[in-house]
Design a protein around this motif. Structure first.
Motif, mmCIF file in Angstrom:
data_model
loop_
_atom_site.group_PDB
_atom_site.id
_atom_site.type_symbol
_atom_site.label_atom_id
_atom_site.label_comp_id
_atom_site.label_asym_id
_atom_site.label_seq_id
_atom_site.Cartn_x
_atom_site.Cartn_y
_atom_site.Cartn_z
ATOM 1 N N VAL A 175 0.039 4.344 4.929
ATOM 2 C CA VAL A 175 -0.088 3.579 3.627
ATOM 3 C C VAL A 175 -0.025 4.329 2.244
ATOM 4 N N GLU A 176 -0.583 5.676 2.490
ATOM 5 C CA GLU A 176 -0.504 6.319 1.236
ATOM 6 C C GLU A 176 0.852 7.206 1.079
ATOM 7 N N VAL A 177 1.490 7.314 1.975
ATOM 8 C CA VAL A 177 2.958 7.659 1.773
ATOM 9 C C VAL A 177 3.902 6.712 1.213
ATOM 10 N N LEU A 178 3.472 5.395 1.593
ATOM 11 C CA LEU A 178 4.399 4.422 1.169
ATOM 12 C C LEU A 178 4.052 4.259 -0.072
ATOM 13 N N ASP A 179 2.675 4.439 -0.416
ATOM 14 C CA ASP A 179 2.089 4.313 -1.969
ATOM 15 C C ASP A 179 2.863 5.297 -2.831
ATOM 16 N N ALA A 180 3.272 6.435 -2.462
ATOM 17 C CA ALA A 180 3.830 7.454 -3.128
ATOM 18 C C ALA A 180 5.293 6.940 -3.330
ATOM 19 N N ILE A 181 5.805 6.551 -2.442
ATOM 20 C CA ILE A 181 7.321 6.153 -2.522
ATOM 21 C C ILE A 181 7.487 4.764 -3.439
ATOM 22 N N GLU A 182 6.526 4.252 -3.413
ATOM 23 C CA GLU A 182 6.496 2.764 -4.308
ATOM 24 C C GLU A 182 6.295 3.362 -5.614
ATOM 25 N N ILE B 215 1.642 -5.439 7.428
ATOM 26 C CA ILE B 215 0.370 -5.690 7.311
ATOM 27 C C ILE B 215 -0.421 -5.349 6.026
ATOM 28 N N HIS B 216 0.550 -4.904 5.142
ATOM 29 C CA HIS B 216 -0.118 -4.220 3.706
ATOM 30 C C HIS B 216 0.796 -4.799 2.774
ATOM 31 N N GLU B 217 0.307 -5.562 1.520
ATOM 32 C CA GLU B 217 1.166 -5.967 0.567
ATOM 33 C C GLU B 217 1.785 -5.012 -0.084
ATOM 34 N N ARG B 218 2.919 -5.141 -0.554
ATOM 35 C CA ARG B 218 3.883 -4.325 -1.412
ATOM 36 C C ARG B 218 4.612 -4.851 -2.439
ATOM 37 N N PRO C 253 14.585 -4.304 -6.777
ATOM 38 C CA PRO C 253 15.560 -4.219 -5.558
ATOM 39 C C PRO C 253 16.630 -3.398 -5.659
ATOM 40 N N ASP C 254 17.041 -2.711 -6.646
ATOM 41 C CA ASP C 254 18.131 -1.679 -6.685
ATOM 42 C C ASP C 254 17.782 -0.480 -6.368
ATOM 43 N N ARG C 255 16.149 -0.057 -6.372
ATOM 44 C CA ARG C 255 15.687 1.255 -5.785
ATOM 45 C C ARG C 255 14.883 1.185 -4.615
ATOM 46 N N LEU C 256 14.161 -0.126 -4.220
ATOM 47 C CA LEU C 256 13.685 -0.253 -3.167
ATOM 48 C C LEU C 256 13.440 -1.535 -2.617
ATOM 49 N N LYS C 257 13.961 -1.776 -1.518
ATOM 50 C CA LYS C 257 13.930 -3.256 -0.668
ATOM 51 C C LYS C 257 13.702 -3.270 0.564
ATOM 52 N N HIS C 258 12.897 -4.263 0.980
ATOM 53 C CA HIS C 258 12.362 -4.573 2.342
ATOM 54 C C HIS C 258 13.418 -4.977 3.522
ATOM 55 N N ILE C 259 13.554 -4.593 4.367
ATOM 56 C CA ILE C 259 14.403 -5.503 5.695
ATOM 57 C C ILE C 259 13.219 -5.619 6.690
ATOM 58 N N SER C 260 13.009 -6.811 7.178
ATOM 59 C CA SER C 260 12.097 -7.137 8.030
ATOM 60 C C SER C 260 12.679 -7.457 9.472
ATOM 61 N N TYR C 261 12.192 -7.233 10.504
ATOM 62 C CA TYR C 261 12.754 -7.726 11.999
ATOM 63 C C TYR C 261 11.824 -8.683 12.447
ATOM 64 N N LEU D 31 8.572 -11.369 10.935
ATOM 65 C CA LEU D 31 7.843 -11.505 9.679
ATOM 66 C C LEU D 31 6.405 -11.764 10.079
ATOM 67 N N SER D 32 5.556 -11.361 9.029
ATOM 68 C CA SER D 32 4.111 -11.412 9.032
ATOM 69 C C SER D 32 3.770 -12.310 7.858
ATOM 70 N N HIS D 33 2.295 -12.558 8.145
ATOM 71 C CA HIS D 33 1.679 -13.267 6.942
ATOM 72 C C HIS D 33 1.924 -12.627 5.591
ATOM 73 N N ILE D 34 2.182 -11.485 5.571
ATOM 74 C CA ILE D 34 2.384 -10.946 4.221
ATOM 75 C C ILE D 34 3.792 -11.039 3.858
ATOM 76 N N THR D 35 4.638 -10.865 4.868
ATOM 77 C CA THR D 35 6.291 -10.754 4.346
ATOM 78 C C THR D 35 6.634 -12.276 4.239
ATOM 79 N N ARG D 36 6.345 -13.163 5.219
ATOM 80 C CA ARG D 36 6.584 -14.623 5.331
ATOM 81 C C ARG D 36 6.993 -15.248 3.916
ATOM 82 N N PRO D 37 5.856 -15.268 2.955
ATOM 83 C CA PRO D 37 6.098 -15.877 1.721
ATOM 84 C C PRO D 37 7.335 -15.187 0.906
#
Length: 433
Positions: free
Chosen positions: A37-44, A66-69, A77-85, A87-93
């Motif tokens: 979580v904290e590593v992705l916080d830093a990247i974000e 399972i954590h909102e981003r 999106p030009d810097r950071l984009k999520h690719i899911s394999y 979907l969870s309740h977080i990424t579904r919407p």
């Protein structure tokens, strides 16, 4: 809860991960509590700032977040984009809004798909602290991540809350590009209490499972009910993608001991774990449990080597042909394929194997889940040529080797009584009976 480990070298800080990123990096992130979580916080945070040229066209590959981003919402999106394999309740919407990508895939093949994105992968993962030999454990994860060990650099986030687990998910200190510490807790997922309907379905499945069988089951109310219904069985084995709280009581009671397994005999095998603090404590330094890479655990060719393998999965609707739509609702994506088809095929090839697909006969609004045709846009997760047994609270429809007319009648027989006449009328109109 805290698990104490020895550590023998100084860690980095989370923000140091950015030094290992370059334009176009493919970030590999374990699913669920394997996320650092904290590593992705830093990247974000670096992506939000927008002034670091290294954070450019970076893609984050992950199942079941399972954590909102903020990057899920497509803010940069030009810097950071999520690719899911998956979907969870977080990424579904966010997928519905078009800001998260989804790659349909069998879970067993996700590593190969991620690997195929290029040679610029960086794995960021949560882990237990290193032991006295200098080995980190990926804890509740092996999934697709473990297959990258020795094939891509790793940056780890260590927390004392992460249990040390065994199997094929250890990585030595010399193999990591960096690591940091955090004191974050793991997310707990409480078992769903089974309903009377769940208990009826569970009883129908449990009575068809022989002593000595090897079982795969998932998470949710029906799987929990099935595990609870197996307490009078003997010498069961577990070979499953997901380890949840339901396995604890069976192992502690000696019902699950794995002595009849052909592969990993006496070991309970999974590829990731998701549950409560009780599960995390049970996993910690438990040598009876091993986590292996999903490309091994979910490989139908591996599963088929076990005799009497039992696959148990849930679905959302089934048509008269036996096609199971398990990842869409009314044509809209809800999750993805996961490992359902992996295990259904493995059970089909196992000597004495059985594949159960379970579902309530109706939706919460009272509509039938047994349908003449799948809804427009619904996708098939378990196909008609693979499906074996469909189970509702009204019985078991055995479909393997059966004709279309035999399948249709068997499925109508286990539909809710209020819908059987209408289903039969449709079946006649389709010339299926």
């Amino acid at each position: 809860m805290s698990f104490r480990h020895d550590a023998s070298s100084a860690p980095n800080v989370a923000a140091d991960v950015v030094a290992h990123i370059r334009p176009g990096t493919q970030l590999i992130v374990p699913l669920a509590n394997g996320e650092p979580v904290e590593v992705l916080d830093a990247i974000e945070a670096a992506a939000i700032a927008g002034d670091d040229p290294r954070i450019d066209a970076v893609r984050v590959h992950q199942m079941h977040a399972i954590h909102e981003r903020r990057y899920f919402a497509g803010e940069f999106p030009d810097r950071l984009k999520h690719i899911s394999y998956f979907l969870s309740h977080i990424t579904r919407p966010h997928f519905a809004n078009g800001t998260v990508g989804l790659i349909p895939a069998h879970f067993s093949e996700v590593y190969g798909l991620m690997r195929g994105r290029g040679d610029d992968a960086l794995v960021v993962a949560a882990a237990s602290p290193p032991d006295r030999h200098g080995y980190f454990s990926l804890g509740v994860s092996a999934d697709y991540t473990a297959s990258f060990i020795g094939r891509a650099p790793f940056f780890l986030e260590v927390t004392d809350a992460m249990p040390r687990t065994f199997g094929r998910n250890q990585i030595h200190m010399s193999q990591v590009a960096g690591w940091c510490r955090s004191d974050r807790p793991l997310v707990e997922v409480e078992p769903k209490a089974p309903s009377d309907v769940d208990a009826k379905i569970a009883a129908l499945v449990a009575e068809r499972i022989a002593d000595g069988a090897t079982i795969q089951t998932g998470i949710g109310a029906i799987p929990n009910a099935i595990m609870a219904a197996l307490t009078d069985h003997r010498d069961l084995g577990i070979h499953t993608e997901l380890l949840s709280d339901g396995v604890i009581d069976l192992m502690e009671a000696g019902v699950v001991n794995g002595v009849k397994k052909r592969l990993n005999r006496t070991k309970t095998v999974g590829t990731f774990a998701l549950g409560t603090a009780r599960l995390h404590e049970f996993l910690h330094e438990n040598t009876a449990i091993e986590l292996h890479a999903v490309r091994y655990v979910n490989d139908p060719r591996i599963i088929a080597n076990e005799t009497n393998f039992v696959s148990i999965n849930a679905t959302l609707s089934v048509d008269f042909l036996g096609q199971c739509a398990s990842e869409t609702i009314d044509g809209h994506y809800y999750s993805s394929s996961g490992g359902q088809n992996d295990f259904a095929r493995g059970a089909m090839y196992s000597e004495g194997g059985q594949g159960f697909v379970v579902l309530h006969s109706t939706t919460s609004s009272g509509s039938s889940r047994i349908v003449p045709r799948l809804a427009a846009g619904d996708v098939v997760t378990t196909p008609k040529n693979t499906v074996d047994k469909i189970v509702t609270e009204y019985g078991v429809a055995e479909l393997r080797g059966k004709s279309v007319r035999e399948r249709t009648r068997a499925l109508i027989d286990i539909a809710h009584p209020d819908h059987r006449d209408a289903l039969m009328t449709e079946a006649h109109a389709m010339n299926f009976v």
